[in-house]
Scaffold this motif. Sequence first.
Motif, PDB file in Angstrom:
ATOM      1  N   ASP A  93      18.431 -31.321   4.880  1.00 50.87           N
ATOM      2  CA  ASP A  93      17.029 -31.699   4.680  1.00 50.87           C
ATOM      3  C   ASP A  93      16.455 -32.351   5.928  1.00 50.87           C
ATOM      4  OD1 ASP A  93      17.055 -30.740   2.097  1.00 50.87           O
ATOM      5  OD2 ASP A  93      17.427 -32.711   1.185  1.00 50.87           O
ATOM      6  N   ARG A  94      17.265 -33.199   6.557  1.00 53.71           N
ATOM      7  CA  ARG A  94      16.823 -33.880   7.782  1.00 53.71           C
ATOM      8  C   ARG A  94      16.530 -32.857   8.882  1.00 53.71           C
ATOM      9  NH1 ARG A  94      20.433 -37.604   7.682  1.00 53.71           N
ATOM     10  NH2 ARG A  94      21.989 -36.492   8.900  1.00 53.71           N
ATOM     11  N   ARG A 145      12.857 -32.128  10.487  1.00 50.44           N
ATOM     12  CA  ARG A 145      12.680 -32.312  11.927  1.00 50.44           C
ATOM     13  C   ARG A 145      12.123 -31.040  12.558  1.00 50.44           C
ATOM     14  NH1 ARG A 145      17.471 -34.412  13.094  1.00 50.44           N
ATOM     15  NH2 ARG A 145      18.395 -32.366  13.396  1.00 50.44           N
ATOM     16  N   ASN A 146      12.675 -29.884  12.178  1.00 50.80           N
ATOM     17  CA  ASN A 146      12.178 -28.613  12.706  1.00 50.80           C
ATOM     18  C   ASN A 146      10.751 -28.343  12.248  1.00 50.80           C
ATOM     19  OD1 ASN A 146      14.512 -28.030  14.127  1.00 50.80           O
ATOM     20  ND2 ASN A 146      15.420 -26.893  12.443  1.00 50.80           N
ATOM     21  N   TRP A 147      10.455 -28.672  10.990  1.00 51.69           N
ATOM     22  CA  TRP A 147       9.100 -28.475  10.470  1.00 51.69           C
ATOM     23  C   TRP A 147       8.099 -29.317  11.261  1.00 51.69           C
ATOM     24  CZ3 TRP A 147       6.080 -32.331   8.227  1.00 51.69           C
ATOM     25  CH2 TRP A 147       4.856 -31.906   7.725  1.00 51.69           C
ATOM     26  N   PHE A 170       3.636 -29.738  15.202  1.00 51.21           N
ATOM     27  CA  PHE A 170       3.015 -30.382  16.358  1.00 51.21           C
ATOM     28  C   PHE A 170       2.911 -29.398  17.526  1.00 51.21           C
ATOM     29  CE2 PHE A 170       3.692 -34.150  13.909  1.00 51.21           C
ATOM     30  CZ  PHE A 170       2.722 -35.035  14.343  1.00 51.21           C
ATOM     31  N   GLN A 171       3.932 -28.573  17.732  1.00 54.07           N
ATOM     32  CA  GLN A 171       3.884 -27.567  18.802  1.00 54.07           C
ATOM     33  C   GLN A 171       2.772 -26.555  18.557  1.00 54.07           C
ATOM     34  OE1 GLN A 171       5.446 -26.808  21.702  1.00 54.07           O
ATOM     35  NE2 GLN A 171       6.565 -28.737  21.700  1.00 54.07           N
ATOM     36  N   ARG A 172       2.630 -26.134  17.296  1.00 57.15           N
ATOM     37  CA  ARG A 172       1.634 -25.114  16.960  1.00 57.15           C
ATOM     38  C   ARG A 172       0.218 -25.615  17.227  1.00 57.15           C
ATOM     39  NH1 ARG A 172      -0.402 -23.485  11.517  1.00 57.15           N
ATOM     40  NH2 ARG A 172       0.746 -25.317  10.870  1.00 57.15           N
TER      41      ARG A 172
END
Length: 88
Positions: free
Chosen positions: A41-42, A46-48, A53-55
């Motif tokens: 889940d972590r 983190r990837n989400w 933010f990158q998008r």
Amino acid sequence: MTTSRLPPAVFTLKQFLQRQKVLGLYRSMLKTIRQVPDDADRKYLRNWAREEFQRNKNASNQDAIRMMITQANMHLDDLRKSLALAKS
């Protein structure tokens, strides 16, 4: 030669302050995500967060940015509430 982490464009004061708010929000989100007990889940959260933010990093519409900051704050509050409930 070292590369600068500063953006190439010069910001207005309002843009600079908004950028600092976004970076602080990102740091807070990552710090809160570190408290998630499950590794999978972590990693997912983190990837989400990173992808979101990158998008949106090239967004320039001030109203849209304010809306995204509000949404991110709501997500962060929800995550904090979920973590608090899980610890209870």
